[in-house]
Design a protein around this motif. Sequence first.
Motif, PDB file in Angstrom:
ATOM      1  N   LEU A  64       0.842  -1.202   0.000  1.00  0.00           N
ATOM      2  CA  LEU A  64       0.000   0.000   0.000  1.00  0.00           C
ATOM      3  C   LEU A  64       0.881   1.258   0.000  1.00  0.00           C
ATOM      4  O   LEU A  64       0.627   2.214  -0.748  1.00  0.00           O
ATOM      5  N   VAL A 117       2.297   2.304  -3.351  1.00  0.00           N
ATOM      6  CA  VAL A 117       1.409   2.741  -4.447  1.00  0.00           C
ATOM      7  C   VAL A 117       1.777   4.132  -4.986  1.00  0.00           C
ATOM      8  O   VAL A 117       1.933   4.297  -6.211  1.00  0.00           O
ATOM      9  N   VAL A 155       2.829   4.982  -8.800  1.00  0.00           N
ATOM     10  CA  VAL A 155       2.074   5.914  -9.666  1.00  0.00           C
ATOM     11  C   VAL A 155       3.027   6.960 -10.259  1.00  0.00           C
ATOM     12  O   VAL A 155       2.957   7.282 -11.459  1.00  0.00           O
ATOM     13  N   ALA A 204       4.877   5.442 -12.951  1.00  0.00           N
ATOM     14  CA  ALA A 204       4.018   5.326 -14.140  1.00  0.00           C
ATOM     15  C   ALA A 204       3.898   6.670 -14.850  1.00  0.00           C
ATOM     16  O   ALA A 204       3.891   6.743 -16.090  1.00  0.00           O
ATOM     17  N   LEU A 205       3.815   7.731 -14.053  1.00  0.00           N
ATOM     18  CA  LEU A 205       3.751   9.079 -14.631  1.00  0.00           C
ATOM     19  C   LEU A 205       5.024   9.375 -15.435  1.00  0.00           C
ATOM     20  O   LEU A 205       4.963   9.906 -16.559  1.00  0.00           O
ATOM     21  N   SER A 225       5.077   7.479 -18.574  1.00  0.00           N
ATOM     22  CA  SER A 225       4.121   7.925 -19.604  1.00  0.00           C
ATOM     23  C   SER A 225       4.542   9.247 -20.242  1.00  0.00           C
ATOM     24  O   SER A 225       3.791   9.853 -21.000  1.00  0.00           O
ATOM     25  N   ALA A 263       5.648  12.255 -18.782  1.00  0.00           N
ATOM     26  CA  ALA A 263       5.367  13.561 -18.172  1.00  0.00           C
ATOM     27  C   ALA A 263       6.644  14.401 -18.118  1.00  0.00           C
ATOM     28  O   ALA A 263       7.713  13.885 -17.791  1.00  0.00           O
ATOM     29  N   LEU A 302      -0.434  14.327  -6.001  1.00  0.00           N
ATOM     30  CA  LEU A 302      -0.726  12.947  -5.641  1.00  0.00           C
ATOM     31  C   LEU A 302      -0.781  12.768  -4.125  1.00  0.00           C
ATOM     32  O   LEU A 302      -1.566  11.966  -3.610  1.00  0.00           O
ATOM     33  N   LEU A 351      -4.080  11.069  -3.115  1.00  0.00           N
ATOM     34  CA  LEU A 351      -3.948   9.624  -2.893  1.00  0.00           C
ATOM     35  C   LEU A 351      -3.208   9.279  -1.588  1.00  0.00           C
ATOM     36  O   LEU A 351      -3.731   8.523  -0.756  1.00  0.00           O
ATOM     37  N   VAL A 408      -5.910   8.269   1.208  1.00  0.00           N
ATOM     38  CA  VAL A 408      -6.107   6.818   1.042  1.00  0.00           C
ATOM     39  C   VAL A 408      -5.007   6.034   1.766  1.00  0.00           C
ATOM     40  O   VAL A 408      -5.279   5.259   2.684  1.00  0.00           O
ATOM     41  N   VAL A 409      -3.771   6.262   1.349  1.00  0.00           N
ATOM     42  CA  VAL A 409      -2.675   5.416   1.838  1.00  0.00           C
ATOM     43  C   VAL A 409      -2.449   5.617   3.340  1.00  0.00           C
ATOM     44  O   VAL A 409      -2.500   4.653   4.120  1.00  0.00           O
ATOM     45  N   LEU A 444      -5.473   4.442   5.491  1.00  0.00           N
ATOM     46  CA  LEU A 444      -5.616   2.990   5.644  1.00  0.00           C
ATOM     47  C   LEU A 444      -4.484   2.389   6.485  1.00  0.00           C
ATOM     48  O   LEU A 444      -4.707   1.482   7.281  1.00  0.00           O
ATOM     49  N   PHE A 447     -13.351   7.982   5.256  1.00  0.00           N
ATOM     50  CA  PHE A 447     -13.692   8.167   3.844  1.00  0.00           C
ATOM     51  C   PHE A 447     -14.975   8.942   3.600  1.00  0.00           C
ATOM     52  O   PHE A 447     -15.136   9.532   2.553  1.00  0.00           O
ATOM     53  N   LEU A 459     -15.867  13.831   2.318  1.00  0.00           N
ATOM     54  CA  LEU A 459     -17.040  14.551   1.817  1.00  0.00           C
ATOM     55  C   LEU A 459     -17.307  15.869   2.549  1.00  0.00           C
ATOM     56  O   LEU A 459     -17.732  16.831   1.925  1.00  0.00           O
TER      57      LEU A 459
END
Lengths: 274, 306, 256
Positions: C29, C32, C36, C39-40, C43, C45, C57, C61, C65-66, C69, C178, C183
């Motif tokens: 986790l 991640v 990413v 991956a950027l 690709s 960037a 990020l 993220l 998230v990371v 959790l 979350f 929200l």
Amino acid sequence: MSISPPRYTATSRVRRGRPYRMLTMFSHEFRRRWGLATAFILVLAYLALIITVAIPVLLAPPGGASLSDFRGLYGSPIWPLLTLLIAAAAGAGSLADDLGSRAITLYLSRPILLLDYLSAKAASVALWVALVAVGPGLVSVLIIYLLGAVPAATAFAAALAFLAVGLASTIFFTGLSLAFSAATSKSLYAGAGIFGVTLSLTGGVAAVTAVSSNPTIRYLDPLTDIQSVAGAAFQSGGVPATDPSLSAILLVAVGLVLGVGAWLRLERVEVVGE
Amino acid sequence: MNGIVDAQAVTKQYGEVLGLNRFTATFGPGITGLVGPNGAGKSTLFRLLAGQLRVDAGTLSVLGRPASTEGPFRRRIGYCPESPALYDWMTGEEFVRTLLQLDGFARDEAAARAATAINTVGLMEARRRRLRTYSKGMRQRIKLAQSLAHDPELILLDEPLNGVDPVGRVHFLSVIRTLARAGRHVIVSSHILYELERLTDHVVLISNGRALAQGNLHQIRGLIDARPHTIELSTPDPRGVARALSTLDHVVAIDFPSPGRLTVRSRAPDAFYQSLPELVVREHLPVTGVYSSDDNLDAVFRYLTE
Amino acid sequence: MSVAQTLTVARMSLKGGLRGFRLLGLGALAAVPSAVVAALAASGAGPSTLANSTESLFLSLTLPVVILLLTLVLFVAQFRTEIEDDTLAYLLARSVPRTEIAVGKYFGALGAALAFSLPATFIPLAVAGAAGAPAPLAAVILSLGTMAFLATMTFGAAYCFLGLITRSALLIGLLVGFLWEELVPLLPGYAPRLTIVFYLRNLAALLVPTGPLSGFSTPYSLPTVIAVPVAVAIVFLGLTAGVFRSREVPPGRTTA
């Protein structure tokens, strides 16, 4: 103490079949997940999601509401979170709790196949997930139709669309929950895994697609796939982020593969007593 | 209130469930057995003595202090819980050493004491293995090791013989006896009376959260034996068998609870079991089964609660 | 308070948190964001895009998230796993006071969580740097590190408390993390101030003058945006210690 010689009498051999046993496991698992937390998620889901669906339809000019107006559910940030929450609530412990408490040995010491056991668990998780992934959409359609805001044909088409998108999502999230639940004996880790994988894929893909021209990456995000399927099912127009058919196939296939993964994992589990 | 443990009308409830119900008993020095069937309240009493629960009513003192006393006082008590759970990711040595460090022992001393305790329970060879690989008997041993490693005055052993094989039991009992000889006080629970008979004469009988009797085991047995002992026989000829049994002096009553069965009440069970085979052979009695419900502890408790 | 005993409990929790399947899962986790960023970079960037995306990020993220959790798993498990496994009896039987146990467990879990959350924060910067992105400003590094630390500390204290008081800690933790933290910041008015994320984002805006981290206007000063999460953590830690002191440990599910 007894020094009586044993006496054997023929006992009734009438046994119910596999469907009955599966139904027993399913009903036990489904009732086991019912609690304050799942009830809260359901109440929140139905209130929030019905409002999300109903408002755009009811605000449309009289007679002007179309199928695409129902799509709001899948564009809202609440739907994926609530679906993930119910998947974690009902699915994370479905196998992990039995592995942790070694109750799985009690199940499998009966004339029950592992496949039956897993199918019953999957059915329970799927029903819980569907209660959030499909239920609010269908209830919204019913309410909106009863209010006379849309004709029967539109309501029927919307119900079918909710069923299609909801079922694809249900299969995916059920498979994901079972895979994580089979991988650990702690529901805490399984629940975190369900969230971690989904939201990492969503966040990661969103970041990469912002700079990458390769659209294939978008298929990696299950929430984008669901939105694409929803876009097609509700005929909302516009260019979908992914091919809806391929996304639907991916969601269902990945869900099934994850379910098979859970089955393979359980086949290899040796529950060692203390 | 001059025992090692004094309980006066101790009551403990879990919601609507009564764990202990005005439990009153005194546990003296040396080894005392706490005997009772499953669910009698033994683990609840141990958790109260270990300070993990608080009494709802009554008073409970351990080594002259209230059982709930926290802090350094806890070093005077060793507790071996019934649950087989352990920190499975630790090695046996690490488990005992860490718990000793929690008692304030410096690392070196904790390691030395852990080694001694592990040696005492016969686990030296397995001390560097992860606890998750331990068998049930080994788990009981390492639990015993952690409870005595800090050299406490009072050791509470909750069902320590559960899951221990016969050879292990002999070793276990010998360790407990050695502790007592060294001046330690041990309270050991079991639901099997004969297990404790091999260890001590002093027992407290507990059932439904209450102390039913306490004192010398032989006195308690005498109390039990003073009551008629019930034996059930199965036979196709209950009347014929009853006629033959009625000639025995110690048989005080015979009932016919169901066809093919009779219940005999005897004031001398040992004499009854000696006479029965003789009588069966001599009179050609068609006895097909003998059931003594009084052999189990439940029957003892029924006698004492009737 | 006995520091030695507290440290022993902390060491136990730290070692317990960094082991086996959990180590692998949490490590994956935490990896991640770096994956990413890689991956950027792959690709295509550009350097400045890569630097900006790496910072963004963290907000989209890594933090929500990371880190959330990671802390959920590690801190909820502190009490919940011990209660479920019935191992708490061993700690409570020793002469270590309960406050020390609660504090030790919290700091042990904090150490374990930081062992994942800080690499999850900084390794993506290193990956971006290796892929040609300009070196981040010291303010960016300070801001990201402080946010990661405060988030781990504050969410951790709340999750530690949840793990002690409820069997539904996972669900309530997920709901808080979350639904509430994701929200409520979207709502208008004062509602976002009821979230921890609000103060963390404002902290970044106060520390970093330009770039994705600076995109929040804040009504508070730097001490305030640091003090609020710290105060929340202290309150939850105090609640945990208080509840744990008064809590009983009845015979567990494995005890007859």
